[in-house]
Design an enzyme around this catalytic site. Structure first.
Site, PDB file in Angstrom:
ATOM      1  CD  GLU A 177      -2.675   1.135   2.614  1.00 28.91           C
ATOM      2  OE1 GLU A 177      -3.782   1.677   2.610  1.00 28.91           O
ATOM      3  OE2 GLU A 177      -2.176   0.581   3.628  1.00 28.91           O
TER       4      GLU A 177
ATOM      5  CE  LYS B 207      -7.588   0.426   3.885  1.00 25.21           C
ATOM      6  NZ  LYS B 207      -6.526   1.297   4.429  1.00 25.21           N
TER       7      LYS B 207
ATOM      8  CB  CYS C  77      -3.794  -1.748   4.811  1.00 26.02           C
ATOM      9  SG  CYS C  77      -2.827  -1.240   6.257  1.00 26.02           S
TER      10      CYS C  77
END
Length: 275
Positions: free
Chosen positions: A43, A113, A155
């Site tokens: 990321e 995300k 993440c």
């Protein structure tokens, strides 16, 4: 799907796009020389700086990151994952986007995300990803004959097991979890969360990561890892400096673990699937 080597690259990205892409290319080159066919970047691989600056530069970062990913995949004839970079929307915010490119340099999967990092940590740092980032709303898997079925995430997603169970419901065999995990949370949670996602889903996990000091008070945990479906750590890039974790993804191992521990067949509760 046949056995192949995968790489989880560990970077110390900074607020300098050109420098970061140069660093990424050097690690991609190294991974390919080791025989890797799937190379994953963390990321914020292209730009790691204050959210306001990243948003202001989002179009440039997005354009150059996507050009870079396509070029690297085609040049080295491998699959390349860009684990997270800002893609602007029409309202002045961005999507935290991970994209996978094939050896022809074409984008074959794009994930936005879903879970945004809005947290006040005891170390004094406050993160409000939602102030500049729009949450995605789609699950993404990508089936490739050479690689198997990949499930994409980024993440903070790793803290939400229902996302990964939904990816497995769609056939995922390898979970991609590129991250810029904070040093404070990473030391206690990163490895455990990765092992949980591998074990409970009997999947390989490939988790490229950011490490070290990036700007001001932003420090990341590192420990880019590849884990097998039993939860065993096959490779760990450590927590001090950039590097790469390389390991074999073996379909026979995947099937063996799923036969030995057929928990996916024993489920009794329905899984909530995100539309």
């Amino acid at each position: 799907m046949r056995p192949y080597l995968a790489a989880a690259i560990q970077m110390t990205s900074i607020p300098d796009l050109a420098s970061n892409l140069q660093q990424a290319e050097e690690w991609i080159d190294f991974a390919v020389r080791q025989g890797c066919e799937l190379v994953t970047l963390p990321e914020n691989f292209a730009f790691m700086g204050p959210e306001a600056e990243k948003t202001r530069l989002a179009q440039e970062i997005s354009d150059r990151a996507e050009e870079f990913l396509g070029k690297m995949a085609q040049r080295y004839q491998v699959f390349v994952l860009g684990g997270g970079y800002p893609v602007p929307d029409r309202q002045g915010r961005v999507y935290n986007t991970a994209a996978l490119y094939d050896p022809e340099g074409k984008e074959i999967a794009r994930y936005r995300k879903i879970h945004l990092f809005d947290v006040n940590l005891p170390d004094g740092n406050t993160y409000r990803e939602s102030s500049t980032v729009v949450s995605g709303d789609e699950l993404v898997t990508c089936e490739q004959e050479r690689l198997g079925i990949l499930g994409l995430s980024v993440c903070y997603d790793v803290r939400f097991p229902e996302l990964y169970r939904s990816l497995v419901d769609r056939g995922a065999q390898i979970l991609l979890i590129p991250a810029a995990f904070t040093a404070y949370t990473g030391r206690d949670h990163w490895q455990i969360l990765l092992q949980c996602r591998a074990i409970e889903n009997t999947c390989y996990v490939i988790a490229p990561a950011q490490v070290g000091n990036h700007y001001e008070r932003r420090q990341c945990h590192g420990h880019a890892m590849i884990l097998d479906p039993w939860g065993a750590i096959l490779a760990d890039a450590g927590g001090e400096k950039p590097g790469v974790a390389i390991a074999e993804i073996d379909p026979d191992r995947l099937q063996s673990v799923r036969r030995q521990m057929p928990s996916l067949q024993h489920r009794r509760l329905a899984c909530a699937v995100i539309p």
